[in-house]
Design a protein around this motif. Structure first.
Motif, PDB file in Angstrom:
ATOM      1  N   PHE A 102       0.874  -1.172   0.000  1.00  0.00           N
ATOM      2  CA  PHE A 102       0.000   0.000   0.000  1.00  0.00           C
ATOM      3  C   PHE A 102       0.911   1.222   0.000  1.00  0.00           C
ATOM      4  O   PHE A 102       1.741   1.388   0.885  1.00  0.00           O
ATOM      5  CB  PHE A 102      -0.881   0.001   1.248  1.00  0.00           C
ATOM      6  N   THR A 103       0.780   2.071  -1.031  1.00  0.00           N
ATOM      7  CA  THR A 103       1.601   3.275  -1.155  1.00  0.00           C
ATOM      8  C   THR A 103       0.690   4.484  -1.171  1.00  0.00           C
ATOM      9  O   THR A 103      -0.309   4.509  -1.893  1.00  0.00           O
ATOM     10  CB  THR A 103       2.431   3.241  -2.454  1.00  0.00           C
ATOM     11  N   PHE A 104       1.044   5.495  -0.382  1.00  0.00           N
ATOM     12  CA  PHE A 104       0.261   6.727  -0.341  1.00  0.00           C
ATOM     13  C   PHE A 104       1.224   7.903  -0.319  1.00  0.00           C
ATOM     14  O   PHE A 104       2.191   7.903   0.429  1.00  0.00           O
ATOM     15  CB  PHE A 104      -0.619   6.773   0.916  1.00  0.00           C
ATOM     16  N   GLY A 105       0.965   8.898  -1.157  1.00  0.00           N
ATOM     17  CA  GLY A 105       1.783  10.104  -1.123  1.00  0.00           C
ATOM     18  C   GLY A 105       1.683  10.906  -2.393  1.00  0.00           C
ATOM     19  O   GLY A 105       0.961  10.558  -3.328  1.00  0.00           O
ATOM     20  N   GLY A 106       2.408  11.982  -2.409  1.00  0.00           N
ATOM     21  CA  GLY A 106       2.381  12.892  -3.537  1.00  0.00           C
ATOM     22  C   GLY A 106       3.461  12.580  -4.550  1.00  0.00           C
ATOM     23  O   GLY A 106       4.332  11.744  -4.336  1.00  0.00           O
ATOM     24  N   GLY A 107       3.393  13.305  -5.659  1.00  0.00           N
ATOM     25  CA  GLY A 107       4.387  13.155  -6.707  1.00  0.00           C
ATOM     26  C   GLY A 107       3.837  13.643  -8.018  1.00  0.00           C
ATOM     27  O   GLY A 107       2.762  14.237  -8.074  1.00  0.00           O
ATOM     28  N   TYR A 108       4.584  13.393  -9.062  1.00  0.00           N
ATOM     29  CA  TYR A 108       4.157  13.804 -10.392  1.00  0.00           C
ATOM     30  C   TYR A 108       4.903  12.961 -11.414  1.00  0.00           C
ATOM     31  O   TYR A 108       5.920  12.344 -11.119  1.00  0.00           O
ATOM     32  CB  TYR A 108       4.442  15.297 -10.631  1.00  0.00           C
ATOM     33  N   TYR A 109       4.337  12.909 -12.620  1.00  0.00           N
ATOM     34  CA  TYR A 109       4.996  12.220 -13.716  1.00  0.00           C
ATOM     35  C   TYR A 109       5.832  13.223 -14.497  1.00  0.00           C
ATOM     36  O   TYR A 109       5.399  14.343 -14.761  1.00  0.00           O
ATOM     37  CB  TYR A 109       3.969  11.584 -14.673  1.00  0.00           C
ATOM     38  N   GLU A 110       7.041  12.807 -14.834  1.00  0.00           N
ATOM     39  CA  GLU A 110       7.919  13.611 -15.675  1.00  0.00           C
ATOM     40  C   GLU A 110       8.556  12.644 -16.661  1.00  0.00           C
ATOM     41  O   GLU A 110       9.224  11.693 -16.247  1.00  0.00           O
ATOM     42  CB  GLU A 110       8.984  14.301 -14.825  1.00  0.00           C
ATOM     43  N   HIS A 111       8.322  12.877 -17.940  1.00  0.00           N
ATOM     44  CA  HIS A 111       8.830  11.998 -18.999  1.00  0.00           C
ATOM     45  C   HIS A 111       8.447  10.541 -18.730  1.00  0.00           C
ATOM     46  O   HIS A 111       9.267   9.632 -18.839  1.00  0.00           O
ATOM     47  CB  HIS A 111      10.343  12.131 -19.154  1.00  0.00           C
TER      48      HIS A 111
ATOM     49  N   VAL B  49      -0.510  10.238 -19.952  1.00  0.00           N
ATOM     50  CA  VAL B  49      -1.501  11.299 -19.769  1.00  0.00           C
ATOM     51  C   VAL B  49      -1.003  12.367 -18.796  1.00  0.00           C
ATOM     52  O   VAL B  49      -1.067  13.557 -19.086  1.00  0.00           O
ATOM     53  CB  VAL B  49      -2.841  10.715 -19.291  1.00  0.00           C
ATOM     54  N   LEU B  50      -0.492  11.923 -17.649  1.00  0.00           N
ATOM     55  CA  LEU B  50      -0.080  12.880 -16.622  1.00  0.00           C
ATOM     56  C   LEU B  50       1.289  13.480 -16.895  1.00  0.00           C
ATOM     57  O   LEU B  50       1.678  14.446 -16.245  1.00  0.00           O
ATOM     58  CB  LEU B  50      -0.135  12.231 -15.241  1.00  0.00           C
ATOM     59  N   SER B  51       2.039  12.927 -17.832  1.00  0.00           N
ATOM     60  CA  SER B  51       3.300  13.545 -18.252  1.00  0.00           C
ATOM     61  C   SER B  51       3.039  14.633 -19.280  1.00  0.00           C
ATOM     62  O   SER B  51       3.926  15.403 -19.614  1.00  0.00           O
ATOM     63  CB  SER B  51       4.246  12.505 -18.864  1.00  0.00           C
ATOM     64  N   GLY B  52       1.837  14.632 -19.821  1.00  0.00           N
ATOM     65  CA  GLY B  52       1.497  15.619 -20.853  1.00  0.00           C
ATOM     66  C   GLY B  52       1.925  15.163 -22.230  1.00  0.00           C
ATOM     67  O   GLY B  52       1.948  15.944 -23.188  1.00  0.00           O
TER      68      GLY B  52
END
Length: 155
Positions: free
Chosen positions: A62-71, A149-152
């Motif tokens: 179970f993983t919970f936390g923030g972040g973002y996709y880059e490339h 999608v989330l990397s744009g």
């Protein structure tokens, strides 16, 4: 003299049975907990914003936390991963049975997450020291091809 021995033996038997029954029922409770997360909850769930929050569940994590996709690569920020266990210790969690409101408890050291999947949406309550730290359910969605999608990279 013989009666005294019989009473002593019966007393010891009664004492041992009083100790044995609670211990065996505790073991049954521990064994009734799940050993894997149900299939409907597995995968990555996102709450898209500038800094996205993600819940990722596999059969045993179970993983919970923030972040973002880059490339197309996830860049974690304040993310914690826990391993499924029968007892909560540092870095582990337990998966509880569904309660009356449809939530499963994910107990971790220092708090509890309550999670419920409903029609492709994951609802999460985060409890610390007995208080809902957000005051409302967080909602997460599974996004097909999330890395793109989330990397744009996909329009």
């Amino acid at each position: 003299m013989m009666r005294r021995h019989i009473k002593l033996i019966l007393g010891l038997f009664l004492l041992l049975s009083l100790i044995w029954v609670p211990v065996s029922s505790t073991e049954a409770t521990a064994q009734s907990q799940t050993t894997v997360i149900p299939q409907a909850y597995r995968g990555s769930w996102f709450q898209p914003e500038f800094l996205q929050y993600r819940v990722k569940m596999t059969a045993t994590t179970f993983t919970f936390g923030g972040g973002y996709y880059e490339h197309e690569h996830w860049q974690p920020h304040n993310q914690v991963t826990y391993r499924l266990s029968f007892h909560v210790t540092a870095g582990t969690f337990t998966w509880g049975k569904r309660n009356a409101r449809g939530y499963h408890s994910v107990k971790v050291q220092g708090g509890i997450f309550y999670v419920k999947e409903n029609r492709g949406t994951l609802f999460v309550k985060q409890i610390r020291q007995g208080h809902d730290i957000n005051g409302y359910d967080l909602t997460f969605n599974q996004i097909p091809h999330a890395a793109q999608v989330l990397s744009g990279d996909v329009h």
